[in-house]
Design a protein around this motif. Structure first.
Motif, PDB file in Angstrom:
ATOM      1  N   UNK A 176      49.847  37.323  55.308  1.00 15.11           N
ATOM      2  CA  UNK A 176      48.674  37.647  54.497  1.00 15.11           C
ATOM      3  C   UNK A 176      49.062  38.038  53.075  1.00 15.11           C
ATOM      4  N   UNK A 177      48.210  37.661  52.128  1.00 14.32           N
ATOM      5  CA  UNK A 177      48.434  37.980  50.727  1.00 14.32           C
ATOM      6  C   UNK A 177      47.090  38.337  50.109  1.00 14.32           C
ATOM      7  N   UNK A 178      47.046  39.422  49.358  1.00 16.90           N
ATOM      8  CA  UNK A 178      45.818  39.888  48.723  1.00 16.90           C
ATOM      9  C   UNK A 178      45.902  39.638  47.221  1.00 16.90           C
ATOM     10  N   UNK A 179      44.849  39.032  46.661  1.00 21.92           N
ATOM     11  CA  UNK A 179      44.871  38.578  45.272  1.00 21.92           C
ATOM     12  C   UNK A 179      43.621  39.045  44.538  1.00 21.92           C
ATOM     13  N   UNK A 180      43.810  39.416  43.272  1.00 16.83           N
ATOM     14  CA  UNK A 180      42.683  39.718  42.395  1.00 16.83           C
ATOM     15  C   UNK A 180      42.969  39.107  41.024  1.00 16.83           C
ATOM     16  N   UNK A 181      41.972  38.421  40.470  1.00 14.63           N
ATOM     17  CA  UNK A 181      42.097  37.904  39.104  1.00 14.63           C
ATOM     18  C   UNK A 181      40.701  37.804  38.515  1.00 14.63           C
ATOM     19  N   UNK A 182      40.635  37.688  37.194  1.00 13.31           N
ATOM     20  CA  UNK A 182      39.333  37.578  36.566  1.00 13.31           C
ATOM     21  C   UNK A 182      39.404  37.817  35.072  1.00 13.31           C
ATOM     22  N   UNK A 183      38.285  38.301  34.504  1.00  8.23           N
ATOM     23  CA  UNK A 183      38.152  38.439  33.059  1.00  8.23           C
ATOM     24  C   UNK A 183      38.056  39.913  32.653  1.00  8.23           C
ATOM     25  N   UNK A 184      38.428  40.182  31.409  1.00 10.89           N
ATOM     26  CA  UNK A 184      38.335  41.535  30.872  1.00 10.89           C
ATOM     27  C   UNK A 184      37.727  41.484  29.476  1.00 10.89           C
ATOM     28  N   UNK A 185      37.113  42.608  29.065  1.00 10.24           N
ATOM     29  CA  UNK A 185      36.567  42.723  27.725  1.00 10.24           C
ATOM     30  C   UNK A 185      37.659  42.951  26.690  1.00 10.24           C
ATOM     31  N   UNK A 186      37.282  42.895  25.430  1.00 13.59           N
ATOM     32  CA  UNK A 186      38.255  42.948  24.342  1.00 13.59           C
ATOM     33  C   UNK A 186      38.967  44.285  24.208  1.00 13.59           C
ATOM     34  N   UNK A 187      38.389  45.360  24.727  1.00 19.04           N
ATOM     35  CA  UNK A 187      39.015  46.679  24.618  1.00 19.04           C
ATOM     36  C   UNK A 187      39.921  47.023  25.794  1.00 19.04           C
ATOM     37  N   UNK A 188      40.015  46.137  26.786  1.00 18.68           N
ATOM     38  CA  UNK A 188      40.833  46.420  27.977  1.00 18.68           C
ATOM     39  C   UNK A 188      42.275  46.032  27.702  1.00 18.68           C
ATOM     40  N   UNK A 189      43.176  47.026  27.815  1.00 18.20           N
ATOM     41  CA  UNK A 189      44.592  46.793  27.543  1.00 18.20           C
ATOM     42  C   UNK A 189      45.429  46.711  28.818  1.00 18.20           C
ATOM     43  N   UNK A 190      45.009  47.387  29.888  1.00 19.08           N
ATOM     44  CA  UNK A 190      45.802  47.409  31.119  1.00 19.08           C
ATOM     45  C   UNK A 190      44.911  47.735  32.308  1.00 19.08           C
ATOM     46  N   UNK A 191      45.315  47.249  33.479  1.00 17.43           N
ATOM     47  CA  UNK A 191      44.632  47.530  34.739  1.00 17.43           C
ATOM     48  C   UNK A 191      45.696  47.796  35.794  1.00 17.43           C
ATOM     49  N   UNK A 192      45.450  48.783  36.651  1.00 18.33           N
ATOM     50  CA  UNK A 192      46.344  49.030  37.778  1.00 18.33           C
ATOM     51  C   UNK A 192      45.531  49.375  39.018  1.00 18.33           C
ATOM     52  N   UNK A 193      46.126  49.077  40.159  1.00 15.14           N
ATOM     53  CA  UNK A 193      45.483  49.340  41.455  1.00 15.14           C
ATOM     54  C   UNK A 193      46.457  50.117  42.319  1.00 15.14           C
ATOM     55  N   UNK A 194      46.019  51.217  42.905  1.00 14.90           N
ATOM     56  CA  UNK A 194      46.867  52.015  43.789  1.00 14.90           C
ATOM     57  C   UNK A 194      46.629  51.568  45.227  1.00 14.90           C
ATOM     58  N   UNK A 195      47.674  51.029  45.850  1.00 10.93           N
ATOM     59  CA  UNK A 195      47.511  50.476  47.188  1.00 10.93           C
ATOM     60  C   UNK A 195      47.557  51.567  48.256  1.00 10.93           C
ATOM     61  N   UNK A 196      47.439  51.156  49.508  1.00  9.54           N
ATOM     62  CA  UNK A 196      47.356  52.107  50.617  1.00  9.54           C
ATOM     63  C   UNK A 196      48.621  52.948  50.753  1.00  9.54           C
ATOM     64  N   UNK A 197      49.751  52.414  50.272  1.00 13.85           N
ATOM     65  CA  UNK A 197      51.011  53.154  50.322  1.00 13.85           C
ATOM     66  C   UNK A 197      51.198  54.044  49.101  1.00 13.85           C
ATOM     67  N   UNK A 198      50.138  54.223  48.294  1.00 15.75           N
ATOM     68  CA  UNK A 198      50.152  55.053  47.094  1.00 15.75           C
ATOM     69  C   UNK A 198      51.082  54.489  46.015  1.00 15.75           C
ATOM     70  N   UNK A 199      51.280  53.184  46.050  1.00 15.07           N
ATOM     71  CA  UNK A 199      52.102  52.512  45.051  1.00 15.07           C
ATOM     72  C   UNK A 199      51.189  51.899  44.003  1.00 15.07           C
ATOM     73  N   UNK A 200      51.523  52.078  42.723  1.00 14.94           N
ATOM     74  CA  UNK A 200      50.689  51.548  41.654  1.00 14.94           C
ATOM     75  C   UNK A 200      51.061  50.097  41.392  1.00 14.94           C
TER      76      UNK A 200
END
Length: 274
Positions: free
Chosen positions: A205-229
Motif C-alpha cells: 500500500x502507498x498513500x499519496x496526496x497532490x494538488x494545487x496551492x495559492x501564491x502565499x503557500x511556501x510549505x506543507x507538512x503532514x504528521x503521520x501516525x508514527x508522529x513523523x513529519x
C-alpha cells in the motif's frame, strides 16, 4: 463508462495481490530472453469500455482489475489513472524518506520522459494536447522513488511515482491524469487536493496526496501516525507528498490535517481535501 466528451475521470490498475517476490537474477534473465524472443500482443485492463488497449508483456497467472486510489472515483474534482504497478528494486519502501530531495540532470530528464510516455495512450490519447504543452511543476526523490507532477492549462495535472531502481522490464508506476471539474483560482493561502488516498504498487500500500496551492503557500507538512513529519514538495503552484502504507485510506472522504507555512513565515493548520 461514459464517452470521453462527458468524462474527466479515468481509473484503471492492475491487481498486485498475486505477485510473487522480486525475481532472482537467473529468473529475470530467463524472462527477459523469453520477452525479447516473443511478439508483443495487445491486451486490455479489466476495466469498462472507452479505456484503450495497451501492449503488455506475456505474464502468466496475473489477474487484472480496476481499483481506486483512496476513493477518488467519487471525487468529481479529480481525474485519476493508476498505471500497472509491479514490484521493483525497493518493493518494501526501505529507502523512503519523509523529506524529499530534488531531481536534477539526467535523472530528472529520465523521470519526466517516463512520466510523459506513460500517459500518452490514456483514453486513446485524449490528453495528448495537454501533455504536449505541460510543464514540470515538481520533480522529487524520496530514496529510490521519484515523483513527477506535470501541469497545464485549466487545471490539467499528471502525476507519476515510480521506483527508479527497478529494472526496465519490471518497472511499475502509480499516478493520475486529468482536469478537475472546478479549476477555479485558489485564494492566496488556499490548498486543494486533486489526488488523495491509498493505492498499491509492488503489492504494497502507498498513500499519496497532490494538488494545487495559492501564491502565499511556501510549505506543507503532514504528521503521520508514527508522529513523523512528512514534508511535501511545493513548487510552481503545486504540492506533492506520499508515504508507505494505507494511512490515507479514507482521506478522500474525511480530509487530513496539514501544517501550512506561508511566504511571510506564519504557520497554521488547514484541512486538506477536494
Amino acid at each position: 463508462m461514459k464517452s470521453h466528451q462527458h468524462l474527466d475521470l479515468l481509473l484503471r490498475s492492475m491487481d498486485a495481490a498475486e505477485q510473487s517476490s522480486p525475481p532472482s537474477p537467473a529468473r529475470a534473465q530467463k524472462d527477459l530472453t523469453r520477452i525479447l524472443n516473443s511478439q508483443p500482443f495487445p491486451t486490455a485492463f479489466n476495466s469498462r469500455t472507452e479505456v484503450s488497449h495497451v501492449p503488455a508483456k506475456p505474464t502468466p497467472n496475473r489477474r487484472r482489475r480496476v481499483v481506486i486510489l483512496g476513493g477518488l472515483a467519487a471525487a468529481a474534482t479529480a481525474g485519476l489513472l493508476i498505471l500497472p504497478a509491479i514490484s521493483g528494486g525497493d518493493a518494501a519502501f526501505a529507502t523512503w524518506t519523509a523529506a524529499p530531495g530534488t531531481l536534477i540532470g539526467s535523472e530528472r530528464d529520465t523521470a519526466v520522459s517516463d512520466c510523459l510516455n506513460s500517459k500518452q495512450g490514456v483514453g486513446g490519447g485524449m490528453y495528448s494536447t495537454e501533455l504536449s504543452t505541460a510543464k514540470v511543476a515538481i520533480a522529487e526523490r524520496r530514496g529510490a522513488w521519484v515523483t513527477v507532477v506535470l501541469s497545464g492549462q485549466d487545471g490539467f495535472e499528471a502525476t507519476c511515482t515510480t521506483d527508479a531502481t527497478a529494472p526496465w522490464f519490471n518497472k511499475g508506476m502509480i499516478g493520475s491524469i486529468g482536469k478537475p471539474g472546478n479549476a477555479t483560482s485558489l485564494p492566496a493561502r488556499g490548498i486543494a487536493a486533486t489526488q488523495l488516498g491509498t493505492g498499491t504498487i509492488g503489492n504494497k500500500p502507498i498513500s499519496i496526496a497532490s494538488g494545487r496551492v495559492g501564491t502565499d503557500v511556501a510549505a506543507i507538512s503532514y504528521t503521520n501516525a508514527a508522529k513523523e513529519k512528512v514534508i511535501a514538495t511545493v513548487s510552481k503552484g503545486h504540492f506533492a507528498f506520499w508515504l508507505p502504507g494505507s494511512e490515507l485510506q479514507n482521506a478522500s472522504d474525511q480530509g487530513i490535517p496539514v501544517d501550512v507555512t506561508y511566504t511571510n513565515g506564519a504557520t497554521e493548520s488547514q484541512r486538506l481535501n477536494f
